[in-house]
Motif scaffolding. Structure first.
Motif, PDB file in Angstrom:
ATOM      1  N   ASP A 185      -6.865  -5.792   1.320  1.00 40.91           N
ATOM      2  CA  ASP A 185      -7.932  -5.197   2.120  1.00 40.91           C
ATOM      3  C   ASP A 185      -7.427  -3.991   2.913  1.00 40.91           C
ATOM      4  N   THR A 186      -6.172  -4.045   3.332  1.00 40.51           N
ATOM      5  CA  THR A 186      -5.600  -2.961   4.134  1.00 40.51           C
ATOM      6  C   THR A 186      -5.283  -1.741   3.281  1.00 40.51           C
ATOM      7  N   VAL A 187      -4.639  -1.962   2.145  1.00 40.97           N
ATOM      8  CA  VAL A 187      -4.137  -0.857   1.326  1.00 40.97           C
ATOM      9  C   VAL A 187      -5.205  -0.311   0.390  1.00 40.97           C
ATOM     10  N   GLY A 188      -6.050  -1.192  -0.152  1.00 43.03           N
ATOM     11  CA  GLY A 188      -6.986  -0.739  -1.167  1.00 43.03           C
ATOM     12  C   GLY A 188      -6.273  -0.547  -2.495  1.00 43.03           C
ATOM     13  N   PRO A 189      -6.924   0.062  -3.487  1.00 48.99           N
ATOM     14  CA  PRO A 189      -6.297   0.263  -4.797  1.00 48.99           C
ATOM     15  C   PRO A 189      -5.044   1.135  -4.699  1.00 48.99           C
ATOM     16  N   LEU A 190      -3.995   0.707  -5.362  1.00 55.63           N
ATOM     17  CA  LEU A 190      -2.769   1.497  -5.399  1.00 55.63           C
ATOM     18  C   LEU A 190      -2.894   2.622  -6.419  1.00 55.63           C
ATOM     19  N   LEU A 191      -2.314   3.768  -6.092  1.00 57.22           N
ATOM     20  CA  LEU A 191      -2.248   4.866  -7.039  1.00 57.22           C
ATOM     21  C   LEU A 191      -1.092   4.606  -8.018  1.00 57.22           C
ATOM     22  N   PRO A 192      -1.140   5.206  -9.209  1.00 55.62           N
ATOM     23  CA  PRO A 192      -0.042   5.031 -10.158  1.00 55.62           C
ATOM     24  C   PRO A 192       1.310   5.391  -9.541  1.00 55.62           C
ATOM     25  N   GLY A 193       2.274   4.510  -9.726  1.00 55.73           N
ATOM     26  CA  GLY A 193       3.606   4.732  -9.173  1.00 55.73           C
ATOM     27  C   GLY A 193       3.829   4.082  -7.831  1.00 55.73           C
ATOM     28  N   GLU A 194       2.756   3.739  -7.120  1.00 52.72           N
ATOM     29  CA  GLU A 194       2.910   3.066  -5.835  1.00 52.72           C
ATOM     30  C   GLU A 194       3.227   1.590  -6.052  1.00 52.72           C
ATOM     31  N   VAL A 195       3.995   1.023  -5.111  1.00 54.71           N
ATOM     32  CA  VAL A 195       4.501  -0.342  -5.270  1.00 54.71           C
ATOM     33  C   VAL A 195       4.020  -1.213  -4.118  1.00 54.71           C
ATOM     34  N   ALA A 196       3.512  -2.401  -4.450  1.00 53.89           N
ATOM     35  CA  ALA A 196       3.181  -3.417  -3.453  1.00 53.89           C
ATOM     36  C   ALA A 196       4.405  -4.299  -3.257  1.00 53.89           C
ATOM     37  N   ILE A 197       4.818  -4.478  -2.002  1.00 53.91           N
ATOM     38  CA  ILE A 197       6.068  -5.180  -1.728  1.00 53.91           C
ATOM     39  C   ILE A 197       5.828  -6.342  -0.757  1.00 53.91           C
ATOM     40  N   LEU A 198       6.322  -7.501  -1.127  1.00 53.44           N
ATOM     41  CA  LEU A 198       6.327  -8.658  -0.241  1.00 53.44           C
ATOM     42  C   LEU A 198       7.668  -8.718   0.484  1.00 53.44           C
ATOM     43  N   ASP A 199       7.622  -8.668   1.813  1.00 54.33           N
ATOM     44  CA  ASP A 199       8.811  -8.808   2.646  1.00 54.33           C
ATOM     45  C   ASP A 199       8.919 -10.280   3.041  1.00 54.33           C
ATOM     46  N   LEU A 200       9.861 -10.979   2.430  1.00 51.90           N
ATOM     47  CA  LEU A 200      10.008 -12.414   2.637  1.00 51.90           C
ATOM     48  C   LEU A 200      11.426 -12.698   3.124  1.00 51.90           C
ATOM     49  N   GLU A 201      11.552 -12.989   4.400  1.00 50.70           N
ATOM     50  CA  GLU A 201      12.866 -13.229   4.991  1.00 50.70           C
ATOM     51  C   GLU A 201      12.814 -14.306   6.072  1.00 50.70           C
ATOM     52  N   GLU A 202      11.772 -15.146   6.023  1.00 54.53           N
ATOM     53  CA  GLU A 202      11.637 -16.253   6.970  1.00 54.53           C
ATOM     54  C   GLU A 202      11.237 -17.523   6.233  1.00 54.53           C
ATOM     55  N   GLY A 203      11.585 -18.673   6.839  1.00 55.73           N
ATOM     56  CA  GLY A 203      11.156 -19.954   6.300  1.00 55.73           C
ATOM     57  C   GLY A 203      12.319 -20.853   5.951  1.00 55.73           C
ATOM     58  N   ASP A 204      12.074 -22.147   6.030  1.00 54.09           N
ATOM     59  CA  ASP A 204      13.092 -23.138   5.699  1.00 54.09           C
ATOM     60  C   ASP A 204      12.936 -23.584   4.249  1.00 54.09           C
ATOM     61  N   GLY A 205      14.037 -23.957   3.657  1.00 55.02           N
ATOM     62  CA  GLY A 205      13.987 -24.479   2.306  1.00 55.02           C
ATOM     63  C   GLY A 205      13.672 -23.417   1.272  1.00 55.02           C
ATOM     64  N   ASP A 206      13.295 -23.853   0.105  1.00 58.40           N
ATOM     65  CA  ASP A 206      12.994 -22.965  -1.019  1.00 58.40           C
ATOM     66  C   ASP A 206      11.659 -22.261  -0.776  1.00 58.40           C
ATOM     67  N   GLN A 207      11.690 -20.951  -0.712  1.00 56.29           N
ATOM     68  CA  GLN A 207      10.496 -20.145  -0.454  1.00 56.29           C
ATOM     69  C   GLN A 207       9.888 -19.561  -1.722  1.00 56.29           C
ATOM     70  N   SER A 208      10.380 -19.973  -2.881  1.00 57.75           N
ATOM     71  CA  SER A 208       9.909 -19.398  -4.141  1.00 57.75           C
ATOM     72  C   SER A 208       8.425 -19.639  -4.374  1.00 57.75           C
ATOM     73  N   ALA A 209       7.927 -20.804  -3.993  1.00 53.42           N
ATOM     74  CA  ALA A 209       6.513 -21.126  -4.217  1.00 53.42           C
ATOM     75  C   ALA A 209       5.614 -20.250  -3.358  1.00 53.42           C
ATOM     76  N   ARG A 210       6.022 -19.989  -2.119  1.00 54.35           N
ATOM     77  CA  ARG A 210       5.214 -19.125  -1.246  1.00 54.35           C
ATOM     78  C   ARG A 210       5.187 -17.707  -1.800  1.00 54.35           C
ATOM     79  N   ARG A 211       6.315 -17.250  -2.307  1.00 55.57           N
ATOM     80  CA  ARG A 211       6.355 -15.924  -2.935  1.00 55.57           C
ATOM     81  C   ARG A 211       5.406 -15.879  -4.123  1.00 55.57           C
ATOM     82  N   ALA A 212       5.462 -16.890  -4.965  1.00 55.71           N
ATOM     83  CA  ALA A 212       4.620 -16.914  -6.165  1.00 55.71           C
ATOM     84  C   ALA A 212       3.143 -16.918  -5.802  1.00 55.71           C
ATOM     85  N   GLU A 213       2.765 -17.656  -4.745  1.00 57.01           N
ATOM     86  CA  GLU A 213       1.372 -17.689  -4.312  1.00 57.01           C
ATOM     87  C   GLU A 213       0.898 -16.309  -3.865  1.00 57.01           C
ATOM     88  N   PHE A 214       1.730 -15.617  -3.082  1.00 52.07           N
ATOM     89  CA  PHE A 214       1.362 -14.283  -2.605  1.00 52.07           C
ATOM     90  C   PHE A 214       1.137 -13.331  -3.776  1.00 52.07           C
TER      91      PHE A 214
END
Length: 282
Positions: free
Chosen positions: A86-115
Motif C-alpha cells: 500500500d505504501t510503495v504501490g507498483p514497482l517499476l522495472p529494476g526496483e527491488v522489494a526488500i524485507l529487513d528481517l533481523e529480529e525474533g527468537d528461533g527460526d524466522q524462515s516461516a515469517r519471511r516466507a509469509e511476508f
C-alpha cells in the motif's frame, strides 16, 4: 569494479537528492516500518516518516532503487507485506522489494516466507545481519547482508552492507553504506525481471501517483502527475512509456502552461519528468 551507495530512512531527515544523485546513482530507501509501542501496548505499522520526500527524490536522481520494510519481532508478516504494498504501490522495472528481517527468537524462515508470499513482488530480496541469519534463518539465501567488518563475508550474498557510518554527498549525517561487486548496469540487469517488459500493467489513478511519488494534484509535482495521466489517457503499460519519448514537445508545452499558472520553473519540471522517463530503462 565496486559500486558504493547508501541506504536511508527517516533518521537521515532532509536529503539533498540532487547532490546525492550527482555522485551515486543507486540507493535503498526505507518505505515502511513496524515496531512495538510500549505506550500503546500494540505493534505499530506505518510508512517511514520521510517516504513522501524520499520516493520522488530517489526516482528522479537514482537509476537503481531498492525499497524495504523493517519487520519487528511482534509484527504480523502478512499485514506488514500489505503495508509495504500500500505504501510503495507498483514497482517499476529494476526496483527491488526488500524485507529487513533481523529480529525474533528461533527460526524466522516461516515469517519471511509469509511476508514474501503475501507481497508477491516481481523482485524480492531479504536483508539480515550475518550473525542473525546464521542463527535464525537457516538455509535462507540472504541477498543483502549486513556485516560491519573489514573483509567481505564468505556467506553468499548479492549486496554487502559494510558500515553504518559512511559519509555521502547530500546526506548530513553518517549512515549505512553498501558495496556491490559490479557496475550500475550489472546491478540493474540483476534486478530487472524480464517479464515486466512484456506484460501489460493497467494502472488506476492512485497507482500512477504512487509510481511517480507525487502526493496529489494541488502542487507542481501533482500537476506533472496529472499531465502524465492525461498523456496516456487512462491506462499505461511498461512498453507504452517508450512512446512518451516521442511526445516530449507536447508534454513540454503542457508543463509550461502548468508552470505559468503556478509560478514554477517550466524547464525544471520538464527535465524532472523526462529524467523519470529515461530512468525506467525500458
Amino acid at each position: 569494479m565496486t559500486l558504493l551507495f547508501a541506504d536511508v530512512s527517516e533518521f537521515q531527515e532532509d536529503i539533498d537528492w540532487t547532490a546525492y544523485g550527482a555522485a551515486h546513482r543507486a540507493v535503498i530507501v526505507r518505505a515502511a516500518v513496524t515496531f512495538w509501542s510500549r505506550h500503546q501496548q500494540r505493534t505499530i505499522y506505518r510508512a517511514d516518516l520521510t517516504w513522501a520526500q524520499n520516493l520522488p527524490g530517489a526516482r528522479t536522481h537514482c537509476d537503481w532503487r531498492g525499497f524495504y520494510l523493517y519487520l519487528d519481532a511482534t509484527a504480523n508478516p502478512r499485514r506488514a507485506a500489505r503495508l509495504f504494498a500500500d505504501t510503495v504501490g507498483p514497482l517499476l522495472p529494476g526496483e527491488v522489494a526488500i524485507l529487513d528481517l533481523e529480529e525474533g527468537d528461533g527460526d524466522q524462515s516461516a515469517r519471511r516466507a509469509e511476508f514474501l508470499d503475501e507481497l508477491h513482488a516481481p523482485v524480492e530480496w531479504t536483508y539480515s545481519g550475518l550473525d542473525f541469519s546464521q542463527h535464525h534463518l537457516p538455509g535462507v539465501a540472504i541477498d543483502w547482508l549486513a556485516a560491519y567488518q573489514d573483509n567481505e563475508p564468505t556467506k553468499p550474498h548479492l549486496l554487502w552492507q559494510n558500515t553504518d557510518a559512511a559519509q555521502w554527498p547530500g546526506i548530513a549525517k553518517p549512515c549505512d553504506g553498501n558495496r556491490f561487486n559490479g557496475t550500475l548496469d550489472d546491478l540493474i540487469a540483476l534486478t530487472t525481471n524480464p517479464s515486466l517488459l512484456e506484460v501489460d500493467m493497467p494502472l488506476n489513478d492512485d497507482d500512477v501517483k504512487k509510481i511517480w511519488g507525487f502526493p496529489g494534484v494541488d502542487n507542481v509535482q501533482g500537476g506533472a502527475q496529472t499531465i502524465w495521466r492525461t498523456v496516456v489517457e487512462g491506462t499505461v503499460n511498461s512498453r507504452e512509456v517508450r512512446r512518451l519519448e516521442g511526445q516530449v514537445a507536447v508534454l513540454t508545452t503542457a508543463l509550461q502552461a502548468l508552470a505559468q499558472a503556478k509560478g514554477a520553473d517550466a524547464a525544471a519540471i520538464t527535465k524532472a519528468v523526462v529524467d523519470k522517463i529515461n530512468s525506467l530503462h525500458l
